[in-house]
Design a protein around this motif. Structure first.
Motif, PDB file in Angstrom:
ATOM      1  N   LEU A  54      -8.768  11.795 -79.574  1.00 48.30           N
ATOM      2  CA  LEU A  54     -10.141  12.306 -79.485  1.00 48.30           C
ATOM      3  C   LEU A  54     -10.614  12.370 -78.044  1.00 48.30           C
ATOM      4  N   SER A  55     -10.236  11.382 -77.266  1.00 44.61           N
ATOM      5  CA  SER A  55     -10.635  11.359 -75.863  1.00 44.61           C
ATOM      6  C   SER A  55     -10.012  12.542 -75.109  1.00 44.61           C
ATOM      7  N   LYS A  56      -8.735  12.813 -75.373  1.00 46.16           N
ATOM      8  CA  LYS A  56      -8.084  13.962 -74.730  1.00 46.16           C
ATOM      9  C   LYS A  56      -8.728  15.267 -75.183  1.00 46.16           C
ATOM     10  N   TYR A  57      -9.037  15.361 -76.466  1.00 50.17           N
ATOM     11  CA  TYR A  57      -9.646  16.581 -76.993  1.00 50.17           C
ATOM     12  C   TYR A  57     -11.029  16.794 -76.389  1.00 50.17           C
ATOM     13  N   ASP A  64     -12.843  23.328 -70.978  1.00 52.43           N
ATOM     14  CA  ASP A  64     -13.030  24.687 -71.507  1.00 52.43           C
ATOM     15  C   ASP A  64     -14.460  25.160 -71.319  1.00 52.43           C
ATOM     16  N   SER A  65     -15.403  24.281 -71.555  1.00 50.68           N
ATOM     17  CA  SER A  65     -16.813  24.628 -71.400  1.00 50.68           C
ATOM     18  C   SER A  65     -17.125  25.015 -69.961  1.00 50.68           C
ATOM     19  N   ALA A  98     -17.802  19.190 -78.747  1.00 48.60           N
ATOM     20  CA  ALA A  98     -17.606  18.006 -77.900  1.00 48.60           C
ATOM     21  C   ALA A  98     -18.540  16.882 -78.343  1.00 48.60           C
ATOM     22  N   ASP A  99     -19.776  17.214 -78.708  1.00 54.25           N
ATOM     23  CA  ASP A  99     -20.714  16.197 -79.196  1.00 54.25           C
ATOM     24  C   ASP A  99     -20.217  15.585 -80.507  1.00 54.25           C
ATOM     25  N   ARG A 100     -19.688  16.443 -81.394  1.00 54.21           N
ATOM     26  CA  ARG A 100     -19.161  15.950 -82.667  1.00 54.21           C
ATOM     27  C   ARG A 100     -17.959  15.019 -82.430  1.00 54.21           C
ATOM     28  N   VAL A 101     -17.103  15.414 -81.503  1.00 57.57           N
ATOM     29  CA  VAL A 101     -15.934  14.592 -81.162  1.00 57.57           C
ATOM     30  C   VAL A 101     -16.395  13.272 -80.552  1.00 57.57           C
TER      31      VAL A 101
END
Length: 171
Positions: A54-57, A64-65, A98-101
């Motif tokens: 999750l941290s890498k994602y 990307d953003s 990203a917030d969901r992650v």
């Protein structure tokens, strides 16, 4: 056919590759060190792996953003406002993802912390049980009656000592 030709070589060494062939037998591997993996250990490991993924994602989404924002700015500068707006919408989606992650990551971290906390609590409870059992054994070996008898014997010995001192003091 095992005729001795020299100290180290036999006739069998000259068959099918002899001393130049490799040994096909694999050496026995020593048993693995460590104990068995408990379900708690497996769960903790899985959670930590999830945390890392999750941290890498999350990092990838942030990168990307940033790239999308830069591309949208460049497209806007070129006069392609419609394409720039589409990229900004995609960027907004990436930010929401990203917030969901981040929420998922926080949940995983809380679970890892709770498992560690419960393991510590379990160790404390086990230590308390061991201490209680040790005290029980000591109390069984030396009861209250034994202590009272010992105290009486000590008082008797004190009295004998006082009498001896009195007798010695009179002479």
């Amino acid at each position: 056919v095992g005729v001795l030709i020299s100290d180290k070589l036999t006739a069998n060494d000259f068959n099918m590759g002899g001393i130049h062939s490799t040994n096909k037998k694999k050496p026995k591997q020593p048993p693995k060190k460590g104990g068995t993996i408990t379900p708690i250990d497996r769960a903790t490991l899985d959670l930590k792996i999830s945390r890392d993924r999750l941290s890498k994602y999350r990092s990838k989404l942030a990168l990307d953003s940033d790239k999308l924002a830069a591309r949208a700015k460049a497209l806007h500068a070129e006069g392609k406002t419609k394409n720039a707006l589409q990229l900004l919408r995609l960027r907004k989606y990436k930010i929401l993802e990203a917030d969901r992650v981040e929420e998922q990551l926080m949940t995983v971290l809380r679970m890892v912390d709770k498992i560690a906390e419960k393991q510590n609590e379990q160790e404390v409870v086990n230590a308390m049980k061991s201490g209680k059992n040790a005290l029980q054994i000591m109390h069984d070996e030396m009861g209250i009656d034994d202590v009272l008898d010992l105290m009486d014997e000590l008082r008797d010995q004190d009295e004998v000592e006082k009498r001896i001192n009195e007798v010695l003091g009179q002479e």
